[in-house]
Design a protein around this motif. Sequence first.
Motif, short mmCIF file in Angstrom:
data_model
loop_
_atom_site.label_atom_id
_atom_site.label_comp_id
_atom_site.label_asym_id
_atom_site.label_seq_id
_atom_site.Cartn_x
_atom_site.Cartn_y
_atom_site.Cartn_z
N ARG A 54 0.39 -4.92 29.41
CA ARG A 54 1.60 -5.31 28.68
C ARG A 54 2.74 -4.47 29.23
O ARG A 54 2.62 -3.26 29.32
N ARG A 103 8.27 0.33 29.95
CA ARG A 103 6.91 0.81 29.64
C ARG A 103 5.88 -0.18 30.14
O ARG A 103 6.11 -1.38 30.14
N ALA A 137 5.52 5.41 31.08
CA ALA A 137 6.83 5.34 30.44
C ALA A 137 7.87 5.82 31.45
O ALA A 137 7.70 6.86 32.09
N HIS A 178 -7.40 3.64 28.66
CA HIS A 178 -6.05 3.22 28.32
C HIS A 178 -5.10 3.93 29.27
O HIS A 178 -5.27 5.12 29.55
N ARG A 205 -0.88 4.45 30.03
CA ARG A 205 0.50 4.22 29.57
C ARG A 205 1.45 4.86 30.56
O ARG A 205 1.33 6.02 30.90
N GLU A 218 1.64 -0.65 29.43
CA GLU A 218 0.40 -0.22 28.80
C GLU A 218 -0.70 -1.13 29.32
O GLU A 218 -0.51 -2.34 29.43
N SER A 278 0.10 8.55 31.16
CA SER A 278 -0.95 9.07 30.29
C SER A 278 -2.19 8.21 30.46
O SER A 278 -2.10 6.99 30.55
#
Length: 160
Positions: free
Chosen positions: A48, A30, A24, A20, A22, A32, A2
């Motif tokens: 992270r 994950r 998964a 941003h 992300r 981020e 995303s």
Amino acid sequence: MSVWPAWEVREGDRATRWLHVRLAFADGARVEALAVVTEDGVRVEEARARPGLSLEDLAVFADWIEEPLARACGVGPGGGDAAGSGAHRARADGPAGPEGGRLVAREYRAAQAEGADPVLAVMGATGCSRRGALRLIGRARDAGLLTPRHARRRAAGTAR
């Protein structure tokens, strides 16, 4: 994966965008990140990961997310470039022709002989990213300038 905008700063016809990101994975892992997209490319400002990324994975992370970020910024058919200036910069594919292949092979073998990382040596000689250097090394292998990556092994006593 995303991708969504965080903020954008414009100066004349240039823009810098923060996004941003992300990722998964099915196993629950994950990542981020906050990435910056400019006409000079993609930089990761903060990342992270759970579980944590190795240094090697972190080094290639920006290359890995570059294409999805470019799409999110409108790069591609009918879109502008990642910085919004309207002129997408083409990427150099490294040295061209037979001489380029010989350069890649020469640097690769010299690094191996010194016990250094051959991919880093090709990166330094060509100015390409890790992914680009690996592509050039593959082309040199295909041209017969380097030995195949994985030698085929035959079981003892079997013939073809």
